[in-house]
Design an enzyme around this catalytic site. Structure first.
Site, mmCIF file in Angstrom:
data_model
loop_
_atom_site.group_PDB
_atom_site.id
_atom_site.type_symbol
_atom_site.label_atom_id
_atom_site.label_comp_id
_atom_site.label_asym_id
_atom_site.label_seq_id
_atom_site.Cartn_x
_atom_site.Cartn_y
_atom_site.Cartn_z
ATOM 1 C CG HIS A 255 -0.562 -0.089 2.469
ATOM 2 N ND1 HIS A 255 0.146 1.346 3.088
ATOM 3 C CD2 HIS A 255 -0.028 -0.966 3.414
ATOM 4 C CE1 HIS A 255 0.583 0.849 4.239
ATOM 5 N NE2 HIS A 255 0.517 -0.388 4.488
ATOM 6 C CG ASP B 31 -2.941 3.952 2.571
ATOM 7 O OD1 ASP B 31 -2.618 2.796 2.015
ATOM 8 O OD2 ASP B 31 -3.341 4.054 3.768
ATOM 9 C CG ASP C 16 3.173 0.394 7.616
ATOM 10 O OD1 ASP C 16 2.576 -0.229 6.784
ATOM 11 O OD2 ASP C 16 2.625 0.767 8.404
ATOM 12 C CD GLU D 225 -3.127 -1.493 5.797
ATOM 13 O OE1 GLU D 225 -3.344 -2.218 6.791
ATOM 14 O OE2 GLU D 225 -2.401 -0.457 6.158
ATOM 15 C CD GLU D 226 -0.995 2.390 7.685
ATOM 16 O OE1 GLU D 226 -1.724 2.076 8.449
ATOM 17 O OE2 GLU D 226 0.054 2.119 7.435
ATOM 18 C CG HIS E 104 1.217 2.690 12.636
ATOM 19 N ND1 HIS E 104 0.012 2.326 12.799
ATOM 20 C CD2 HIS E 104 1.629 2.387 11.184
ATOM 21 C CE1 HIS E 104 -0.428 1.654 11.668
ATOM 22 N NE2 HIS E 104 0.535 1.494 10.973
#
Length: 454
Positions: free
Chosen positions: A90, A92, A123, A156-157, A423
């Site tokens: 992903h 995003d 990520d 996705e996030e 994150h």
């Protein structure tokens, strides 16, 4: 690294990989238009599509999904009769949080202490670059032996399910013999790992009202029901004194029987302050891979700076509940909603809105694809055997793919490891992990193709 030709090729491609990841990280592709302009996600999607076209992918398309995000698709045909492998990543990313806490700008890939720092570096923009490296290495060493589909998700996030809904409406699009989800990572840097389970999740937004408007705390405080205090009390009901999640009706005593996570290592990885205790009971692996976990991820309240002496009339919070394998996200949503509606103090008016959900996932690690990956990882990580671990996070697409294609084998690998701090502020990727995991993926594709011919 060994002198394997694939390893040598990928080592030579690393400068290009760094340049490409620099370009991709520069897009502020947070899939929430309230935080960053949608044009940033659109530009990132165009970059991904261009990269696929440059690698001779066919049918490259930006797919408009039901949640408003764009997923990027491409197909690279392989030899006649070859199996099809779907590669997922992903583009995003999570918001950078407190930009002042970053040691370098979050959207500028910066090398420091042997790592590359930037939001999305691990990520999962790095995961997309990993796929590119693996395919380029195969092209330079005899060709790609399988047909390849690539799907790069754009939300996705956010957990809003755009790609899952699109796939369910177009079930032929992502059909494959095996799926490689490039969005997890190694248990520890240098220890090759596949992720065998994922917790699911549900995300709820809670609104609480007690008054028609704010009141002077000196004139009314002490009798007027304070919405912020009510919200604090309501949220506190979600945990026991030791921090264990206590949603009414939710089982919280399941065990993890695989790879364990030593508490001292976890404290170091999580950067827990000296003297501060871990929460809940059981092993660390029980707590983060096998049991539900509730987290208050946001709350609307007056900031300290500029606060007035007022009794608050309304409050709002956002709550994430992770659901372990064996659980059901729909049932967890019902239980959490019922808990919140029944536990508000003083008759406060509560409404609950669901803003995201994904089911937990458990892979079949006995499948042939896992054997092919284990062989590949032995080459990419000399002297190490592939490990299998859980992951506390959620990838809702996994279950959608498992339901759509029940015969497909699904593997979860990636570039995350504890130092990556995904994150969080100062997210980074180890270029050595990027190099080795790209070798592993390339060799896996070769091994998998060979296994299908046998």
């Amino acid at each position: 690294m060994t002198a394997h030709p694939i390893s040598e090729t990928i080592a030579s491609l690393m400068p290009r990989a760094k340049a490409e990841l620099t370009e991709l990280v520069a897009f502020q592709s947070v899939a929430d238009p309230a935080v960053y302009p949608r044009s940033e996600c659109d530009a990132a999607a165009e970059w991904v599509a261009g990269a696929l076209r440059d690698e001779d992918f066919q049918d490259v398309a930006l797919l408009d999904t039901p949640d408003g995000s764009k997923a990027v698709y491409g197909f690279l045909p392989g030899p006649a009769g070859a199996p099809t492998v779907l590669l997922y990543a992903h583009y995003d990313v999570q918001p950078p949080l407190d930009e002042s806490a970053w040691l370098s700008p979050p959207f500028e890939l910066t090398e420091r202490d042997g790592r590359w720092f930037g939001r999305g570096s691990a990520d999962c923009k790095g995961g997309f670059v990993m796929h590119l490296l693996a395919l380029r290495a195969l092209k330079a060493n005899g060709g790609v032996p399988v047909s390849v589909k690539v799907i790069a998700e754009g939300s996705e996030e956010q957990g809003t399910g755009g790609l899952e809904q699109y796939a369910q409406a177009h079930p032929e699009l992502l059909a494959a013999d095996t799926v490689v989800i490039g969005d997890t990572g190694n248990f520890r840097a240098g220890l090759p790992t596949v992720t065998s389970t994922l917790r699911g999740m549900t995300m709820l937004r809670v609104n609480l009202d007690t008054l028609e408007g704010n009141l002077h705390s000196g004139q009314f405080g002490g009798a007027a029901p304070d919405a912020l205090a009510a919200m604090i009390q309501l949220l506190a009901s979600l945990r026991a004194e030791d921090g264990t999640t206590t949603v009414d009706g939710l089982t919280t005593d399941t065990k993890w029987d695989g790879l364990q996570y030593p508490e001292a290592d976890f404290r170091k990885d999580a950067k827990v302050l000296d003297g501060v205790e871990l929460i809940s009971t059981g092993t660390v692996a029980d707590r983060i891979w096998a049991r539900p976990a509730v987290t208050v991820i946001g709350i609307d309240c007056p900031p300290v700076v500029g606060a007035t002496p007022s009794v608050q009339a309304s409050a709002r919070a956002q709550i994430s509940l992770r659901v372990p394998p064996g659980g059901d996200a729909d049932e967890a949503t019902k239980l959490l909603t019922a808990h919140l509606l029944s536990r508000a103090p003083w008759g406060a008016r509560v409404s609950v809105e669901q803003v995201g959900q994904g089911q937990p996932f458990r892979a079949d690690v006995s499948s042939p694809a896992y054997a092919a990956m284990a062989d590949a990882m032995r080459v990419a990580y000399p002297g190490e055997e592939m490990q299998s671990s859980g992951m506390g996070g959620s990838i809702p697409l996994c279950n959608a793919l498992a339901e759509l294609y029940p015969e497909a084998e699904i593997l979860l690998i990636g570039l995350s490891e504890p130092e990556a701090q995904i994150h969080a502020v100062n997210e980074s990727v180890s270029p050595e992990e990027l190099e080795r995991m790209s070798v592993a993926e390339a060799l896996f594709l070769r091994n998998y193709a060979a296994s299908k011919k046998a």
